[in-house]
Design a protein around this motif. Structure first.
Motif, PDB file in Angstrom:
ATOM      1  N   GLY A  18     -11.001   0.633  -5.410  1.00  0.00           N
ATOM      2  CA  GLY A  18     -10.153   1.413  -4.517  1.00  0.00           C
ATOM      3  C   GLY A  18      -8.928   0.613  -4.135  1.00  0.00           C
ATOM      4  N   LYS A  19      -8.269   1.069  -3.071  1.00  0.00           N
ATOM      5  CA  LYS A  19      -7.127   0.333  -2.527  1.00  0.00           C
ATOM      6  C   LYS A  19      -7.640  -0.617  -1.458  1.00  0.00           C
ATOM      7  N   PRO A  20      -7.098  -1.834  -1.410  1.00  0.00           N
ATOM      8  CA  PRO A  20      -7.552  -2.766  -0.378  1.00  0.00           C
ATOM      9  C   PRO A  20      -6.977  -2.404   0.992  1.00  0.00           C
ATOM     10  N   GLY A  21      -7.551  -2.989   1.992  1.00  0.00           N
ATOM     11  CA  GLY A  21      -7.057  -2.810   3.342  1.00  0.00           C
ATOM     12  C   GLY A  21      -6.935  -4.153   4.030  1.00  0.00           C
ATOM     13  N   PRO A  30      -4.023   0.304   5.155  1.00  0.00           N
ATOM     14  CA  PRO A  30      -3.999   0.131   3.700  1.00  0.00           C
ATOM     15  C   PRO A  30      -3.003  -0.938   3.269  1.00  0.00           C
ATOM     16  N   ALA A  31      -3.332  -1.589   2.167  1.00  0.00           N
ATOM     17  CA  ALA A  31      -2.457  -2.598   1.576  1.00  0.00           C
ATOM     18  C   ALA A  31      -2.168  -2.185   0.140  1.00  0.00           C
ATOM     19  N   SER A  32      -1.223  -2.861  -0.471  1.00  0.00           N
ATOM     20  CA  SER A  32      -0.903  -2.536  -1.859  1.00  0.00           C
ATOM     21  C   SER A  32      -1.846  -3.281  -2.790  1.00  0.00           C
ATOM     22  N   GLY A  33      -1.994  -2.769  -3.984  1.00  0.00           N
ATOM     23  CA  GLY A  33      -2.835  -3.405  -4.977  1.00  0.00           C
ATOM     24  C   GLY A  33      -4.119  -2.634  -5.197  1.00  0.00           C
ATOM     25  N   SER A  34      -5.122  -3.335  -5.712  1.00  0.00           N
ATOM     26  CA  SER A  34      -6.428  -2.724  -5.963  1.00  0.00           C
ATOM     27  C   SER A  34      -7.513  -3.722  -5.604  1.00  0.00           C
ATOM     28  N   ALA A  46     -15.747  -9.604  -3.909  1.00  0.00           N
ATOM     29  CA  ALA A  46     -14.589  -8.731  -3.719  1.00  0.00           C
ATOM     30  C   ALA A  46     -13.393  -9.375  -4.410  1.00  0.00           C
ATOM     31  N   THR A  47     -12.785  -8.651  -5.342  1.00  0.00           N
ATOM     32  CA  THR A  47     -11.613  -9.137  -6.062  1.00  0.00           C
ATOM     33  C   THR A  47     -10.441  -8.231  -5.726  1.00  0.00           C
ATOM     34  N   THR A  48      -9.417  -8.796  -5.100  1.00  0.00           N
ATOM     35  CA  THR A  48      -8.228  -8.048  -4.717  1.00  0.00           C
ATOM     36  C   THR A  48      -7.067  -8.507  -5.571  1.00  0.00           C
ATOM     37  N   LYS A  49      -6.411  -7.551  -6.205  1.00  0.00           N
ATOM     38  CA  LYS A  49      -5.239  -7.864  -7.030  1.00  0.00           C
ATOM     39  C   LYS A  49      -4.036  -7.151  -6.439  1.00  0.00           C
ATOM     40  N   GLY A  50      -3.007  -7.929  -6.111  1.00  0.00           N
ATOM     41  CA  GLY A  50      -1.762  -7.389  -5.608  1.00  0.00           C
ATOM     42  C   GLY A  50      -0.658  -7.637  -6.611  1.00  0.00           C
ATOM     43  N   SER A  51       0.569  -7.382  -6.204  1.00  0.00           N
ATOM     44  CA  SER A  51       1.685  -7.579  -7.118  1.00  0.00           C
ATOM     45  C   SER A  51       1.915  -9.062  -7.419  1.00  0.00           C
ATOM     46  N   LEU A  52       1.660  -9.935  -6.449  1.00  0.00           N
ATOM     47  CA  LEU A  52       1.924 -11.355  -6.651  1.00  0.00           C
ATOM     48  C   LEU A  52       0.692 -12.245  -6.540  1.00  0.00           C
ATOM     49  N   GLU A  53      -0.403 -11.708  -6.060  1.00  0.00           N
ATOM     50  CA  GLU A  53      -1.549 -12.574  -5.819  1.00  0.00           C
ATOM     51  C   GLU A  53      -2.846 -11.926  -6.261  1.00  0.00           C
ATOM     52  N   LYS A  54      -3.833 -12.761  -6.445  1.00  0.00           N
ATOM     53  CA  LYS A  54      -5.188 -12.329  -6.740  1.00  0.00           C
ATOM     54  C   LYS A  54      -6.100 -13.110  -5.810  1.00  0.00           C
ATOM     55  N   ARG A  55      -6.990 -12.419  -5.139  1.00  0.00           N
ATOM     56  CA  ARG A  55      -7.870 -13.069  -4.179  1.00  0.00           C
ATOM     57  C   ARG A  55      -9.309 -12.664  -4.476  1.00  0.00           C
TER      58      ARG A  55
END
Length: 177
Positions: A18-21, A30-34, A46-55
């Protein structure tokens, strides 16, 4: 009556996306990314991928306190709609721009009541994992139930017994002196 049985294998959902928060104060926005949340053994990854980062984060399922699915209105629509409505009311007689403001305000207020945000939030004592729902919520509900069933199972197991170390009388008296 609560069932201590884990969900049947046909309803086990091991991964959701889904979309991260982000947690701002006590509000989830809500935040951008997935985001992808998956069960890996006794951990929740939990793997969060944004435009510039991956967490990536790992949370012990045993530490999970609660999982909830929330459906709430988008409060920003009301915060934008009321001022637009109030700005358009007095000037609707004098200009078409006032009518446009009035319609925009009514549209935002109507959207506030009709459009809802849905998200799954998984809480532990130190981490909150919010996932904004993009698909029908059945899979998210099944995932939350699976995580809570695993947490219940892990917390019901007795803690491993530590061997009792007895202090001999001779050693105990040495510390007393």
């Amino acid at each position: 009556m609560r069932s201590s049985q884990p969900p049947s294998s046909s309803t086990l959902v091991q991964e959701i996306t889904g979309k991260p928060g982000n947690l701002i104060g006590k509000m989830i926005v809500p935040a951008s990314g997935s985001i992808t949340v998956r069960i890996v053994g006794d951990m929740l990854q939990a793997t969060t991928k944004g435009s510039l980062e991956k967490r990536e984060s790992w949370t012990r399922i045993q530490n999970i306190d609660c999982a909830e699915i929330v459906e709430s209105p988008i409060w920003q629509l009301l915060a934008i709609g009321i001022p637009l409505l109030l700005a358009g009311l007095p000037s609707v007689q004098y200009s078409s721009f006032g009518g446009l403001l009035l319609l925009a305000g009514i549209g935002c207020i109507a959207a506030f009541f009709l459009v809802k945000r849905r998200y799954l939030a998984i809480y532990s004592s130190r981490n909150t994992i919010p996932v904004f729902i993009q698909k029908p919520s059945k899979a998210y509900h099944q995932f939350a139930m699976t995580v809570m069933a695993i947490a219940r199972q892990l917390n019901a197991q007795p803690a491993p017994m530590m061997p009792n170390e007895q202090v001999s009388g001779r050693t105990a008296t040495a510390f007393v002196k």
